[in-house]
Design an enzyme around this catalytic site. Structure first.
Site, PDB file in Angstrom:
ATOM      1  N   PHE A 108      84.086 -40.823 -23.245  1.00 52.12           N
ATOM      2  CA  PHE A 108      83.404 -40.808 -24.532  1.00 52.12           C
ATOM      3  C   PHE A 108      82.201 -41.745 -24.539  1.00 52.12           C
ATOM      4  CE2 PHE A 108      85.299 -44.801 -24.910  1.00 52.12           C
ATOM      5  CZ  PHE A 108      84.643 -45.492 -25.907  1.00 52.12           C
TER       6      PHE A 108
ATOM      7  N   LYS B 238      82.754 -49.451 -29.745  1.00 49.55           N
ATOM      8  CA  LYS B 238      82.858 -48.258 -28.915  1.00 49.55           C
ATOM      9  C   LYS B 238      81.671 -47.349 -29.222  1.00 49.55           C
ATOM     10  CE  LYS B 238      87.861 -48.585 -28.860  1.00 49.55           C
ATOM     11  NZ  LYS B 238      89.147 -47.940 -29.144  1.00 49.55           N
TER      12      LYS B 238
ATOM     13  N   ASP C  64      97.667 -39.102 -27.916  1.00 49.21           N
ATOM     14  CA  ASP C  64      97.436 -39.823 -26.662  1.00 49.21           C
ATOM     15  C   ASP C  64      98.158 -41.165 -26.683  1.00 49.21           C
ATOM     16  OD1 ASP C  64      96.516 -40.083 -24.103  1.00 49.21           O
ATOM     17  OD2 ASP C  64      94.532 -40.814 -24.666  1.00 49.21           O
TER      18      ASP C  64
END
Length: 908
Positions: free
Chosen positions: A593, A610, A706
């Site tokens: 990502f 992020k 996940d």
């Protein structure tokens, strides 16, 4: 001698409180000289066999007899390389209780400096090191308020930390370890941790009998925590010669009512074969009990502020002998807090018995041991002696002994001035400069595969030891002054480089190369770097031109979305992200990502930023609606979303920073990051509660998709928080996020979802079952054994062939309850049912784990917020007194007729 000065400060590990009035408080005026001269009658200064007494830093003579013990002390010159010798400051000389305090050796250079002391392989030894700072360097390091500590290793394994912060300059601290020698010598290493120069005053070695401490082995050692003797004792310390192994036994000094002290002149025997501890008879002939109107007493063992208690695992050992006449009726129970350790104990008349459980180390900041009278007993409990040790794990492997010996021969032959001491390869962070080692063999000793001694001023011939090293693959001795022949060893796998030595004028091309080969080498050495540099310059110019053009045309700051999201979290601009990440300097993670950066907000809060890669931004249409959803998700076991960046060229999420990393790192890490059973259960409960919230409290339910150990992050107090929840839904199946595909990660995949692609909350339950098995076993979800195996199948096979104990992480050293372990494994297997309908809900999972943590650890005893992982002490522990006392204090809480009263006396 100065008023109130202690003789020794027991290692800065613990505080023991004791009950006495101000008039009977032991003073520190008593000198160890007076104590020990009275009990030492040995003549001629001959040390017992197996004793080695080293005065570190001794320079004015080679040996002397200590006037206190009459033991012979020797200089440390032949046991250590490097370091500098000093005397303590002159103002402290007169008050020194022995000669060893007056000198020391410090190590201002190198991260690791080691003493090498002779031993016999397989034998057990007590090793004691003492540290008297004495302001030898004039820096007042122990009293100026700054951090002053360094580490100790026993061999290649961490032993303990020496923390002298805020202690008096003349104080003496000691550390003690009992270990099994793995070779013909033992290394004691001082480790520079960047918070003060390591130093040492004395180093003593005492050989023990083979029958002692039977639970020790090459993988398990123990460090001294406390050793007490009871009864009316004049000496503050009892040691050699009364104890032939020179253990330090401290007097408990319990002399005031309701304490009663007992003494006998009769011999107290050991049963034949009962030689585990060999407590001296003089100690067993005395005991302490309490007045018959009282039914129990409590000894509180606490850690001082100078020790990181989180690494401690304590083993209490009680020594009892009934020394009352007329065969009295005495029986009692022994508790750790309110947990029964030993039931209905009856001391035997004039016969010592030692009570302990080496399979149960207690992991806590302190322990309250209660001796409670049985209803059928006529007399209250008694105690003769008491010891507590902490576990020292010895799991790092030493370098192959052949390699070590060969390298020592090389060092000696060439008189190398390098700081090569201790083990060449282990631990990795302290491996010798110029060596490369092979650690790939797992449970085998590391071996040396490369030696680089180029341009090291070597003279003489090529030493044969190089050719004898079985794993050596590359030997670079170029550009030295080596002469003579090359030994004719046919080791085709060994590549030797001797270019630039006189030896090359007479030897074969294999080692030095002929003129033609040298020319080719020179051409290659010149042309390849030139071509590489040209390409590099061209690439840099192109990137600079492109970047300049890009920045001229595309300033990210102009791409901010004009319409903000109406949510209650902060919106960051791209310029703000650059500022808090210091222009995206510190990368802490990467994935498909994008990249994760460390950042610091204006209020100094740490965050993880992020940032999506640019190729993902165009396809992230669900990203902003997902941020709206995540902004409403708030739970103590979910990583908090601090803010977001909404930019047409840059999308980013800003999260709380988790300083302890992720669960996978802790489970797979070394023994410096071991999680005990309690911590593992609490982490499992934390993660389960986070998933329960996503499944049950969110509308609609959020399926993580996940769940895995890398996505379970840990804050500074080891509180677990689920990360990356729901973010996978922001991408289509062709893209990844947080280093994993959106559908999940190999080993954690729900077989039903994998077959049908019908997503339910039970998909997370399956993945959590794998996480539970990882927590129990320490194994990854898929590994080689010797073929590729899935963790659930491995667990089933192991249990079918043996027992549940065969699957437990060896780092736990059997410190768990088998019943609770079975419950956790059963829960994990229920989560791993192939059909989702057969799996429990996260509500049921949380219920089971809560019951297990309560049954195991009774957290109700800790009332303070955050006590569970930080081991913060509740209010009633605040009486730990002045931590500058150089000895430990001992408090006893008296219970009259089974009713708990306030302490009768307090140390002041």
């Amino acid at each position: 001698m100065a008023e109130g000065r202690p003789l020794l400060k027991q290692k800065d590990l613990m505080v023991i409180s004791y009950s006495c009035s101000a008039g009977t408080k032991p003073t520190w005026i008593l000198s160890l000289l007076l104590i020990l001269v009275a009990e030492t009658q040995v003549v001629h200064g001959v040390s017992p066999t197996g004793f080695l007494n080293i005065d570190c830093g001794l320079t004015n003579r080679s040996t002397y007899n200590d006037i206190l013990t009459n033991l012979t002390y020797v200089s440390d010159r032949e046991y250590v390389e490097g370091g500098k010798s000093y005397n303590i400051m002159a103002q402290y000389m007169a008050d020194a209780t022995n000669e060893q305090e007056k000198t020391l050796r410090c190590f201002p250079e190198g991260q690791r400096n080691c003493y090498t002391i002779p031993s016999t392989s397989g034998k057990k030894y007590l090793i004691r090191a003492t540290f008297t700072y004495g302001n030898y360097d004039g820096l007042n390091s122990s009293e100026n308020g700054s951090l002053f500590l360094f580490g100790l290793h026993i061999g290649v394994n961490f032993w303990t930390t020496v923390n002298l912060t805020n202690w008096g300059s003349p104080d003496t601290v000691w550390k003690e370890v009992i270990t099994v020698a793995s070779d013909t010598n033992i290394s004691v290493c001082l480790i520079n941790l960047g918070s003060g120069t390591p130093f040492i005053s004395t180093l003593d070695l005492r050989k023990l009998d083979d029958a002692m401490f039977l639970f020790l082995n090459p993988s398990v050692s123990i460090s001294y925590f406390i050793r007490l003797r009871f009864g009316e004792v004049d000496d503050f310390i009892t040691r050699y010669p009364k104890d032939p192994f020179d253990r330090f036994w401290e007097a408990a000094h319990r002399y005031k009512f309701p304490w009663r002290n007992m003494t006998t002149n009769k011999e107290v025997r050991r049963l034949p074969g009962n030689d585990n501890f060999q407590v001296p008879t003089a100690i067993l002939q005395k005991a302490s009990t309490i007045d018959s109107n009282y039914s129990e007493f409590n000894v509180s063992v606490r850690v001082s502020n100078n020790i990181d208690y989180r690494s401690l695992e304590l083993l209490p050992i009680f020594h009892f002998a009934e020394i009352g006449d007329n065969n009295p009726n005495r029986s009692f129970d022994i508790y750790d807090d309110e947990n029964l350790l030993f039931d209905n104990y009856r001391p035997q008349p004039f016969r010592v018995e030692s009570t302990y459980n080496s399979r149960r180390f207690l992991r806590k900041k302190g322990a309250n041991f209660t001796l409670r009278k049985k209803a059928s007993s006529e007399l209250p409990p008694l105690i003769n002696a008491f010891e507590v040790y902490s576990l020292v794990r010895m799991d790092n492997l030493t370098t192959s002994s052949d390699d070590v010996n060969y390298m020592k021969e090389v060092k000696k032959y060439y008189s190398l001035a390098r700081n090569w001491n201790g083990d060449p390869c282990s631990p990795r962070e302290y491996s010798w400069k110029g060596l490369a080692c092979n650690y790939a063999n797992g449970n085998k000793n590391p071996s040396i595969i490369r030696v680089d001694l180029s341009s090291s001023g070597l003279t003489g011939v090529l030493h044969t030891s190089f050719m004898k090293m079985p794993s050596l693959e590359n030997l670079d001795l170029s550009h030295n002054n080596l002469t003579g022949p090359i030994p004719d060893y046919q080791l085709n796998s060994l590549r030797v480089l001797l270019e630039g030595n006189p030896i090359c004028s007479k030897v074969k091309d294999r080692y030095c190369g002929n003129k033609k080969n040298r020319t080719a080498i020179v051409l290659i050495a010149v042309i390849v770097p030139v071509v590489f540099l040209l390409l590099l310059v061209l690439m840099c110019l192109w990137r600079l031109c492109w970047k300049g053009k890009s920045e001229e045309q595309e300033d990210y700051s102009i791409y901010e979305e004009e319409t903000p999201l109406h949510i209650d979290i902060r919106r960051f601009t791209y310029a703000e992200l650059k500022l808090i990440t210091n222009n995206f300097q510190s990368i802490i993670g990467k994935g498909g990502f994008g990249t994760v950066y460390h950042g610091i907000l204006e209020n100094n809060d740490e965050v993880a930023v992020k940032v999506l890669v640019e190729t993902s931004v165009a396809e992230s249409k669900d990203f902003l609606p997902e941020v709206q959803t995540l902004s409403k998700v708030h739970h103590k076991n979910l990583v908090a979303l601090v803010g977001y960046c909404q930019n047409k060229k840059c999308l980013a999420l800003v999260y709380d920073f988790m300083p302890r990393g992720n669960l996978q790192q802790l489970l797979r890490g070394g023994y410096d990051s071991i999680l005990n059973w309690e911590e593992r259960l609490h982490i499992a409960l934390d993660a389960a509660q986070g998933l329960e919230y996503l499944h049950e409290s969110c509308t609609p339910s959020i399926v993580h998709r996940d769940v895995k150990t890398p996505n379970i992050l840990l804050d500074k107090n080891l509180v677990a928080k689920i990360s990356d929840f729901g973010l996978s839904r922001a991408f289509n199946a062709a893209h990844t996020h947080i280093s994993t595909v959106a559908a999940g990660t190999l080993g954690y995949l729900d077989p039903e979802y994998h077959a049908t692609f019908q997503l339910t909350v039970k998909t997370d339950v399956y993945s959590f079952g794998i996480v539970l098995l990882e927590i129990v076993t320490g194994q990854p979800p898929v590994f080689m054994d010797p073929q590729t195996v899935h963790l659930p199948n491995w667990v089933r096979q192991k249990i079918a062939r043996g027992s549940i104990h065969d699957v437990v992480d060896k780092k736990l050293l059997d410190q768990y309850d088998a019943t609770h372990l079975q419950t956790v494994i059963d829960l994990a297997m229920n989560c791993l049912e192939n059909a989702s309908i057969d799996r429990p809900s996260m509500i049921e999972v949380v219920s089971v784990l809560k019951r297990e943590t309560i049954d195991n650890f009774n957290p109700s005893k800790e009332e303070c917020h955050g006590c569970r992982n930080s081991k913060a002490v509740p209010v009633d522990d605040l009486w730990s007194f002045n931590n500058k006392l150089r000895w430990h204090l001992l408090s006893v809480w008296i219970y009259r007729w089974g009713i708990r009263n306030e302490p009768h006396f307090w140390a002041s």
